[in-house]
Motif scaffolding. Sequence first.
Motif, mmCIF file in Angstrom:
data_model
loop_
_atom_site.group_PDB
_atom_site.id
_atom_site.type_symbol
_atom_site.label_atom_id
_atom_site.label_comp_id
_atom_site.label_asym_id
_atom_site.label_seq_id
_atom_site.Cartn_x
_atom_site.Cartn_y
_atom_site.Cartn_z
ATOM 1 N N SER A 246 0.810 -1.225 0.000
ATOM 2 C CA SER A 246 0.000 0.000 0.000
ATOM 3 C C SER A 246 0.841 1.272 0.000
ATOM 4 O O SER A 246 0.348 2.351 0.307
ATOM 5 N N VAL A 247 2.125 1.135 -0.334
ATOM 6 C CA VAL A 247 3.011 2.307 -0.413
ATOM 7 C C VAL A 247 2.618 3.173 -1.605
ATOM 8 O O VAL A 247 2.283 2.661 -2.679
ATOM 9 N N SER A 248 2.658 4.479 -1.421
ATOM 10 C CA SER A 248 2.386 5.392 -2.537
ATOM 11 C C SER A 248 3.518 5.306 -3.559
ATOM 12 O O SER A 248 4.701 5.358 -3.199
ATOM 13 N N GLN A 249 3.150 5.171 -4.822
ATOM 14 C CA GLN A 249 4.149 5.074 -5.885
ATOM 15 C C GLN A 249 4.601 6.435 -6.394
ATOM 16 O O GLN A 249 5.506 6.535 -7.210
ATOM 17 N N SER A 250 3.944 7.497 -5.938
ATOM 18 C CA SER A 250 4.331 8.860 -6.366
ATOM 19 C C SER A 250 4.254 9.792 -5.171
ATOM 20 O O SER A 250 3.359 10.619 -5.061
ATOM 21 N N LYS A 251 5.188 9.644 -4.242
ATOM 22 C CA LYS A 251 5.137 10.426 -3.012
ATOM 23 C C LYS A 251 5.457 11.894 -3.281
ATOM 24 O O LYS A 251 6.195 12.241 -4.212
ATOM 25 N N LEU A 252 4.890 12.757 -2.432
ATOM 26 C CA LEU A 252 5.036 14.201 -2.621
ATOM 27 C C LEU A 252 6.399 14.704 -2.134
ATOM 28 O O LEU A 252 7.086 15.443 -2.826
ATOM 29 N N ASN A 253 6.760 14.347 -0.891
ATOM 30 C CA ASN A 253 8.007 14.803 -0.272
ATOM 31 C C ASN A 253 8.184 16.317 -0.386
ATOM 32 O O ASN A 253 9.198 16.799 -0.886
ATOM 33 N N PRO A 254 7.210 17.119 0.102
ATOM 34 C CA PRO A 254 7.317 18.570 -0.025
ATOM 35 C C PRO A 254 8.347 19.148 0.943
ATOM 36 O O PRO A 254 8.681 18.531 1.962
ATOM 37 N N THR A 255 8.838 20.322 0.640
ATOM 38 C CA THR A 255 9.675 21.068 1.579
ATOM 39 C C THR A 255 8.761 21.984 2.388
ATOM 40 O O THR A 255 8.065 22.836 1.827
ATOM 41 N N ILE A 256 8.743 21.799 3.696
ATOM 42 C CA ILE A 256 7.870 22.586 4.576
ATOM 43 C C ILE A 256 8.732 23.589 5.333
ATOM 44 O O ILE A 256 9.725 23.219 5.967
ATOM 45 N N VAL A 257 8.344 24.849 5.236
ATOM 46 C CA VAL A 257 9.079 25.919 5.898
ATOM 47 C C VAL A 257 8.481 26.146 7.284
ATOM 48 O O VAL A 257 7.298 26.461 7.421
ATOM 49 N N PHE A 258 9.309 25.981 8.311
ATOM 50 C CA PHE A 258 8.882 26.157 9.696
ATOM 51 C C PHE A 258 9.467 27.445 10.270
ATOM 52 O O PHE A 258 10.381 28.045 9.703
ATOM 53 N N SER A 259 8.947 27.827 11.433
ATOM 54 C CA SER A 259 9.571 28.861 12.249
ATOM 55 C C SER A 259 9.784 28.279 13.634
ATOM 56 O O SER A 259 8.862 28.267 14.462
ATOM 57 N N MET A 260 10.987 27.772 13.890
ATOM 58 C CA MET A 260 11.295 27.216 15.194
ATOM 59 C C MET A 260 11.198 28.280 16.282
ATOM 60 O O MET A 260 10.744 28.008 17.402
#
Length: 672
Positions: A246-260
């Motif tokens: 059930s693994v996604s064959q086209s994962k997004l893997n986005p870059t998420i910008v945080f503010s620590m």
Amino acid sequence: VSSPSSAAVMSTHPINWGGVGGGGGGGGGSTTTAETMIHDEDIKGRRILVCTQCKKGMKVNVKIPSGITTRKWRFWRIFGEGNMQLSLQHVVGIVSCKDGVGGEKKKKKKKGLPKLTFPTSLFEKIMLSFDQEALSGVVTMLNRYADLKGSISDINSVVTMKAEILDKDFLKMHQGVSRLSPQDGEILVVVAMLVHFNYVISEMLPMVDLSVPPGHSSLSDNIRAIRRYIFWRQKSSSWEAALASSVSQSKLNPTIVFSMLAARQLYINRKTDFTGRRSLFGQFYQATKNLDVKRLYAVRKNDRCFQVADIHMKVADAGGPYRDYVNKMMEEVQDPVLPLFMKCPNGRNSIGENRNCVVPRSSSTSTVCISLYETLGKFIGMIIRSKNLVALNFPGLVWKYLIRDKITKFDIEAIDKLCWRQIKEINRMEEKGSNFKPAFFDSQMKDVKFVAPNAEGRMVPLVKDGKNRSLTWANRHEYMQALFRMRMHEFDVQLESIAKGMNQVIPCHLLSLFTWNELEAMVCGRGMSLREVDLLEKMTSYSGHRKTDPHIINFWKMLRSRFDEEERAKFLTFVWGRSRLPTSAADFSSRFTLSGHSRSRSNPDMWLPIAHTCGFSMEFPKYSNIDIMTKKIKWAMNNCTTTDADGSIRSGGTVIGLSSGEDDSAMISLWS
């Protein structure tokens, strides 16, 4: 399983009924040795059957037996060996294609079950003395053995492997086993019985439909009831196969910008992020709430579901920052910076067990809170898939709910020792029998109303208009039932939201094979006990050092004797960005490396170690003694907790939703 006469199938392809019938016998019709999987799809009274061996579709007319037209029908896994045992309430037909099977073959002789032989008196003694807790202890011992040396597949090898299998130190420490003081021979018989039992279960599990709700299939219910006796490897093999498929064959893997910095400000000002915008977990929720769930979370083992960037800090995310931010988000979930969980009553009152555990806030029912709970469920699903384990201090009742196990009054008492005070008082009075006067009870309880404190400490009505209804001898049972009902179900809304999120990422119906302790281990690992130190040492490589060097020997001695479990978890966070080890060597994405510290050659005692969380390694000075080593490493792991790259990497972007949040001064606080 119904007999073939309960349905009729007309088709140009040969129909192989095999041994399908009430008894599951081995006769009837021609058989094939190949395995056939049939899937079905209802189309207005007709059914299209697709044989996965030849990939051909066949339209067939199906005559539905009277009285079951509203039932959901399905085809499951079919074995063409002539001895078919299916977990279906009704069998419509089994269709196989000649050209997909490769013609008729001789029936292979099926391997029979191994035989167990031992005196009846010994068997009876074991059945009388070994209760669920004791049997579970032996299963745990065998699971530990399997982690280190492999599973036991041959019953005949139990006696010859006696010295290896029996972990006497563990059995002495296990309360359920040690109180019985069993002989070695008795333990070995229990081991043989469990191995035999798991052999039978391995043949049966492919036939069991665990997606069926409780109460709809006695076979599925019985499998769930004995899950604690099924070996971990037995269950995990089916589980891992389901995850892989059930693994996604086209994962997004986005870059998420945080503010620590914005998230840390919540801790400094002791504020609570009710809007889900300032905390790291809130920032993650805002950035991902509209993304495709499967493509984001359904990752492979040791994969990441996003990349980390920080608007204020310079982060080069090759894995370490990701693990660090995941850890910090899970810390936030359990802290008052988010309105999701709180310390359980035992923790607040400093009594009983589970004092370090947190439970959901039953008052957190806003749209934002429910969405955050659901996001947490998706996150837990991703953690189980990736095996990037985290520390979630949930009590047993939370894990039990997520595997649909029964929650008992003992689970409630495990988080709130004082919750049943009134009930215990009523039971004490009932024990007096005829010597007790109901009028006295009514006079003593006239100020007790049908209200009670929940886990948050808020008084809630147990029945309609409960605040105006007094407890009496006549209505005491109604009061007790209402109190049980409130305490058993006070977290249902929050836990159901978590379960809903998990179900979107992992096949949750299969979790009913596991015990709540095993689910906890999937998410949190087993802490950092001495056993985990042994596993870490096994998975360590050396560069610029030798395993026999005095400072390396001191290093492992330090982890075992100078560090407690919490400090070991901090050390792991320092060198890897995560506070939990994988549960087995096979789940490590890389080995831990202790490398040389080139700049410390002239005076190693003056230098601190340097950790590389992305590479799971540490530059380790050759400290002259264990005292200096302990002081330097503890200072480093307690004071070096950020992933800032000191300006060497340039990052940018905006934090989604951060600018539209409330000012800190206007935010409500749940900090005590």
